[in-house]
Design an enzyme around this catalytic site. Structure first.
Site, mmCIF file in Angstrom:
data_model
loop_
_atom_site.group_PDB
_atom_site.id
_atom_site.type_symbol
_atom_site.label_atom_id
_atom_site.label_comp_id
_atom_site.label_asym_id
_atom_site.label_seq_id
_atom_site.Cartn_x
_atom_site.Cartn_y
_atom_site.Cartn_z
ATOM 1 N N TRP A 1 73.813 48.218 43.234
ATOM 2 C CA TRP A 1 73.241 49.581 43.301
ATOM 3 C C TRP A 1 72.502 49.832 44.618
ATOM 4 O O TRP A 1 71.652 50.704 44.708
ATOM 5 C CB TRP A 1 72.287 49.855 42.126
ATOM 6 C CG TRP A 1 72.638 49.183 40.851
ATOM 7 C CD1 TRP A 1 73.856 49.211 40.234
ATOM 8 C CD2 TRP A 1 71.788 48.364 40.033
ATOM 9 N NE1 TRP A 1 73.813 48.474 39.078
ATOM 10 C CE2 TRP A 1 72.564 47.951 38.928
ATOM 11 C CE3 TRP A 1 70.458 47.970 40.122
ATOM 12 C CZ2 TRP A 1 72.047 47.125 37.926
ATOM 13 C CZ3 TRP A 1 69.933 47.163 39.120
ATOM 14 C CH2 TRP A 1 70.719 46.742 38.047
ATOM 15 N N GLY A 2 72.789 49.021 45.630
ATOM 16 C CA GLY A 2 72.126 49.224 46.924
ATOM 17 C C GLY A 2 70.807 48.486 47.072
ATOM 18 O O GLY A 2 70.136 48.623 48.100
ATOM 19 N N ASP B 1 73.707 54.601 40.348
ATOM 20 C CA ASP B 1 74.881 55.206 39.704
ATOM 21 C C ASP B 1 75.029 56.707 39.979
ATOM 22 O O ASP B 1 74.053 57.452 40.014
ATOM 23 C CB ASP B 1 74.789 55.041 38.181
ATOM 24 C CG ASP B 1 74.952 53.594 37.755
ATOM 25 O OD1 ASP B 1 74.980 52.709 38.616
ATOM 26 O OD2 ASP B 1 75.034 53.358 36.536
ATOM 27 N N ASP C 1 78.078 43.264 38.397
ATOM 28 C CA ASP C 1 76.917 44.143 38.253
ATOM 29 C C ASP C 1 75.614 43.362 38.422
ATOM 30 O O ASP C 1 75.626 42.151 38.703
ATOM 31 C CB ASP C 1 77.007 44.830 36.876
ATOM 32 C CG ASP C 1 76.561 46.283 36.915
ATOM 33 O OD1 ASP C 1 75.798 46.642 37.813
ATOM 34 O OD2 ASP C 1 76.977 47.044 36.022
HETATM 35 C C1 GLA Z 1 75.561 49.742 36.053
HETATM 36 C C2 GLA Z 1 76.675 49.967 37.060
HETATM 37 C C3 GLA Z 1 77.667 50.964 36.523
HETATM 38 C C4 GLA Z 1 78.214 50.494 35.180
HETATM 39 C C5 GLA Z 1 77.066 50.241 34.240
HETATM 40 C C6 GLA Z 1 77.511 49.625 32.949
HETATM 41 O O1 GLA Z 1 74.786 50.874 35.876
HETATM 42 O O2 GLA Z 1 76.144 50.399 38.274
HETATM 43 O O3 GLA Z 1 78.722 51.161 37.442
HETATM 44 O O4 GLA Z 1 78.993 49.340 35.358
HETATM 45 O O5 GLA Z 1 76.115 49.361 34.836
HETATM 46 O O6 GLA Z 1 76.497 49.678 31.994
#
Ligand code: GLA
Length: 657
Positions: A202-203, A223, A156
């Site tokens: 997340w891109g 997300d 992450d």
């Molecule tokens: C980020 C990731 C999610 C998840 C959360 C955990 O938002 O993109 O997929 O793993 O963290 O808090």
């Protein structure tokens, strides 16, 4: 019969440039990985019994046999600090048997053990106590995970932005998260064990440009959220980058919400269908089974649908993409190739009501199909010519597999048609025009001269002896409802019909009027293809217009290809109304057609020279209101004030067919 189809115009979204990618070749994830992850249902509060019961459920519910084999414990598994040896360790209250034992448990079920960490100083942790991340500890953490038996690492991106003092999240970091993923990739390599590596930034900084050589999957978007609008946002972001997917490297659309009682049955089908055909990892995110709940039969049936899983796991490994968008009518057509010369098509009804849809096969490059199978009902229709009609529930998806297909524009008959009058129904017109070219291919060269009549008109089409084909112009209306009659003595083996070549009108020919900032913008050399100039800041109050004379007899609806730019990335607005889309309207003689275009950006939204706002794309749309003589064509954003984003997409040019 070998047909050349290269010249037949396919209505489709085309991208500005082809892509050659360096990529990881670790032999893993040759098809998109499938499994289960704790986050969507349990958030950052997993525990041992939750992981055990869900892992067991993968087996007992038959999901593991279908390929769902990785079990990943997401955020919340560790503690705030490292051990005296500087290692990560598990929370002993939540996981009393420990992570090595958890791995053994999962392995004993025949499943893969997935672990989670983060490239920042702490892990993402929604609620609860902050927990240490892997930044600066990549080697020891990779070794630790391997020593526990891990098979997969999800990595992450929280607390990773050093220049800004490590905030929880930073969607605009001063330097790319890329290096953190390089560091963990190197650390994984150093362990000697081959782990599936899932990049989750997340891109941020367009990872499709750099992640394929580091990870087996990478998140493309922020997300997924527990709201129906999340589906449209996510797929609109994926559109310009689907060609980065392939065996060993997949665009991750995020974990599934199927089974979390958020979506209707139809919505769950749409979500699962799109994730499958876009070749996303299929990571179940619901409670399959725990002490409080278990997955519903209907959600389970969706996730176990072998037709749909088959699209995802198809050996060809080519992602589908958006081929047509009908914004005024509220539906999309997505399609892609499958192995064995099959095609998958998804007609997605975004409306809040059911629709009676007519899916025109030419929208996906086909004229007919020997068989068409509905992936949800297994109903198979034989010999489908031109169109397929079905009703689609609100927010639902008609998901079709097509085989024994014939390319668009090719009409052939069972056996040879001898002489006489041949009527061909459901001839498809891409656009309204009298400049289609019909080629009649004879089964053998004409033995003697003969007459040809098309639509009962005896034009001057004399076929000479020895001629094996003849080309004649025909007029068609846009749509699937044309009928042609051909009368000829010589037997025909097949007919091809090609639409007219379009004419391109550049934005520079359009005059801007009205208040606001709309203007012609000169782009960085090489960008805003094919012109190097675009019109930006179109709003509901201003517009760009041009008179296009129609000299031929073309009235009514004409097919138009719009070259546009949109890189309004909905990352900070992803929990709100962000859609990754912008409206643009094309008005012809005051009749307005709207197109809500997805993103077009194929470069970093943070660091590339135009931040992705120079990357153009093309999408086709049927535009109404054309007449003979002068046509006033106005590009703008009519009604945009009512949309989420009042600025329109940027306009590069228009090709009118
Ligand atoms: C980020 C990731 C999610 C998840 C959360 C955990 O938002 O993109 O997929 O793993 O963290 O808090």
């Amino acid at each position: 019969m070998l047909l050349s189809v290269a010249l037949l115009a396919l209505p489709s979204l085309t991208l500005a440039s082809p892509t050659i990618h360096k990529r990881l070749a670790n032999g893993l994830a040759l098809t998109p990985p499938m499994g289960w992850n704790s986050y969507n249902h349990y958030n950052c509060a997993p525990n041992q019994s939750i992981i055990h019961s869900n892992a067991e459920a993968l087996v007992t519910l038959g999901l593991a046999d279908l390929g769902y084999t990785y079990v990943t414990t997401d955020c919340g598994w560790t503690i705030p600090h490292r051990t005296a040896e500087n290692k990560l360790t598990w929370n002993e209250t939540l996981f009393p048997a420990g992570f090595p034992a958890l791995g053994q448990y999962i392995h004993a079920l025949g499943l893969g053990f997935g672990v989670y960490s983060d490239g920042g100083i702490q892990m993402c942790m929604t609620g609860g106590v902050n927990q240490t991340g892997s930044l600066g500890h990549e080697n020891i953490d990779a070794e630790t995970f391997v020593s526990w038996g891990a098979d997969l690492l999800k990595y992450d991106n929280c607390w990773s932005s050093a220049e800004k003092g490590f905030p929880n999240v930073d969607y605009e970091p001063l330097t790319s998260p890329h290096q953190n993923y390089v560091n963990m990739r190197n650390a994984l390599d150093a362990t000697g064990k081959n782990l599936l590596f899932q990049i989750c930034d997340w891109g941020v900084d367009f990872p499709s440009a750099w992640a394929p050589e580091l990870g087996n999957t990478w998140r493309v978007t922020n997300d997924i959220i527990p709201n129906w609008r999340t589906i449209f946002r996510i797929v609109n972001q994926v559109v310009p980058q689907t060609d980065y997917a392939g065996p060993g490297r997949w665009l991750d659309l995020d974990m599934l919400e199927v089974g979390n009682n958020i979506f209707t049955h139809a919505e769950e089908q749409t979500h699962f269908a799109l994730w499958s055909i876009l070749k996303s990892p299929l990571t179940i995110g619901c409670a399959l089974n725990d002490t409080l709940t278990s997955v519903s039969a209907s959600s389970l049936a969706i996730m176990k649908n072998e037709n749909v899983i088959g699209f995802n796991q198809d050996a060809l490994g080519v992602s589908a993409n958006l081929t047509r968008r009908y914004s005024d009518e509220g539906y999309d057509v997505w399609s892609g190739p499958l192995s064995g010369n099959r095609t998958v098509a998804a007609i997605v009804n975004w409306n809040n009501h059911s629709i009676d849809a007519t899916f025109d096969l030419p929208n996906v490059g086909l004229q007919s199909a020997g068989w068409v199978k509905d992936a949800w009902t297994n109903e198979t229709r034989k010999n489908v010519m031109t169109s397929y009609k079905a009703s689609i529930e609100a927010h639902g998806t008609l998901l079709l597999e097509l085989g024994d297909t014939v390319p668009v524009g090719v009409y052939h008959f069972d056996g040879y048609v001898r002489s006489g009058d041949i009527t061909i129904e459901n001839v498809y017109g891409l656009t309204t025009s009298n400049a289609y070219e019909m080629t009649i291919h004879f089964s053998s060269p004409a033995p003697t001269p003969c007459d040809l009549k098309v639509n009962n008109r005896r034009a001057s089409h004399q076929v000479d002896a020895g001629q094996s084909s003849i080309i004649v112009p025909v007029a068609l209306l846009a749509g699937n409802n044309n009928t042609l009659t051909v009368s000829i003595a010589n037997p025909i083996s097949f007919i091809t019909i090609t639409p007219p070549v379009g004419e391109f009108y550049p934005n520079t020919a359009f005059a801007i009027s009205g208040p606001g900032n709309a203007s012609h913008i000169t782009c960085v050399p090489g960008l805003c293809a094919p012109l190097g100039v675009k019109i930006g800041d179109l709003s509901p109050n201003n517009s760009a217009s041009l008179i296009i004379p129609a000299t031929a007899n073309v009235v009514g609806s004409r097919y138009v290809e719009l070259t546009y730019i949109n890189n309004d990335v909905a990352i900070s607005t992803s929990w709100g109304e962000g859609r990754n889309a912008r409206n643009i309207t094309i008005s012809v003689n005051n009749q307005t057609t709207r197109l809500e275009v997805p993103l077009s950006g194929r470069s970093s939204e943070l660091y590339s020279s135009m931040k992705g706002w120079g990357d153009s794309a093309v999408l086709g749309v049927l535009v109404h209101g054309w007449k003979e003589g002068d046509n006033e064509v106005v590009i703008g954003n009519v009604g945009g004030e009512k949309g989420v984003q009042s600025l329109g997409a940027d306009f590069v040019g228009l090709k009118v067919f």
